[in-house]
Design an enzyme around this catalytic site. Sequence first.
Site, short mmCIF file in Angstrom:
data_model
loop_
_atom_site.label_atom_id
_atom_site.label_comp_id
_atom_site.label_asym_id
_atom_site.label_seq_id
_atom_site.Cartn_x
_atom_site.Cartn_y
_atom_site.Cartn_z
N GLU A 1 48.10 -24.75 11.13
CA GLU A 1 47.11 -23.81 10.59
C GLU A 1 46.34 -24.42 9.41
OE1 GLU A 1 49.34 -20.25 9.72
OE2 GLU A 1 49.18 -19.56 11.79
N GLU B 1 52.57 -19.41 18.05
CA GLU B 1 53.47 -18.51 17.34
C GLU B 1 53.09 -17.08 17.66
OE1 GLU B 1 53.50 -19.20 13.11
OE2 GLU B 1 53.52 -21.39 13.35
#
Length: 477
Positions: A117, A262
């Site tokens: 990220e 995720e």
Amino acid sequence: MGWGSVLLLLAVALLCQRASSIGANWGTQASHPLPPDIVVRMLRENGIQKVKLFDAEYDTLRALGKSGIEVMVGIPNEMLATLASSLKAAEKWVAKNVSTHISTDNVNIRYVAVGNEPFLSTYNGSYLSTTFPALRNIQIAIIKAGLQNQVKVTCPLNADVYDSSTTFPSGGDFRANIRDLMITIVKFLSENGGPFTVNIYPYISLYTNPDFPVDYAFFDGNAQPLNDGGTFYYNMFDANYDTLVHALEKNGFGNMPIIIGEIGWPTDGDSNANLDYAKKFNQGFMAHISGGKGTPRRPGPIDAYLFSLIDEDAKSVQPGYFERHWGIFTFDGLPKYALNLGTTNTGALIQAKGVRYLERKWCVMKPNVRLDDPQVAPAVSYACSLGDCTSLGVGTSCANLDGKQNISYAFNSYYQIQDQLDTACKFPNISEVTKTDPSTGTCRFPIMIEPYYGGAAREHGFFFPLLMVAAIAVSIF
């Protein structure tokens, strides 16, 4: 063998291909991580055939050798600058963390996740200039190692890298301030057979927006659907996923494979982070993807990794206290709730075997000490700053504790994390060691597992901002 049997076997094989197995994120930001061999056995016994790592810790990868488990190995954001500026560094990293484990340990490494990220808006652009060069250098290193047909690069991204100009999925495109960079990365991934990896969290939407419709986070079809020009979306996951699909299509990459890096729901640390919601979400997600139906815009199997496998008590709580409670298993490998993963289990997760615990004793507040004793407040602040008090407070699993029980929980957390050292229960005249379990109701006073010294077991320091310590201290009293 007759043609009928051959066709039947082919049909079964195709069916198995369409029903993608579920993976799990295996994080190790814990004061006392479970030994890797115990975790690998737990993965196998629960039929989890894919695992996503956030680093390339040696013992973890060795334990995965010959397991048959598919591995996505990770490169932390902190390494991006070095790998971006030096192809030689990238080649050394691949040789040490990929090639060696494949050839020597027979680890089934299939992906290298470059960063995690890195374009989060909260990073304020820290990794904008280094992510793609690092990705490119790792790919070059993989090619030089002759592994390009087996190992693919990817870059796990948060869902905030795309948005919609219309609030509907059909308006999806990459975020304006990083659109050119995103297209460069997507084009590179596409040219090298790498997937687009995205993390999608309906829980975070609920946590950050009090007006978010709760039913829309789940998969039971009770939410008011979103009507996107005649396409109806009954849950946030489908809408978010298809926003990405539209963004890819809009920029010429409509067939690019997508991995959900995720997805999950925490069980503590917030009123909406609880066992019931976590079970409802994760089981709903498993049912949602089990038939290979996909989403309205992209039918077909969905490749996903649950977040996460095990609780991590050393994670930063800057986003919220829930950050340490994403696991479907507790820190010591106990299942939190029944969950059918659509693999070898039938709804009953299998706990970790061979876990060794410290002695059954707890550190608690002395019964004769008053709550307004001047030693109490600083002792609790100290214990929480070095322990884990995220299960205390409104809406948590330990919300029903009284003042003294709250203080005892804080003391015990510190005591256990310090391996039950005698000096860790020496809060001046206000603490004592007991062999009577103080756990009550939904609040478990844990006994810590024995420390694991095989790898970097204690490299992750606790990060517990003083403001959060103060907030918990206030809630205790």
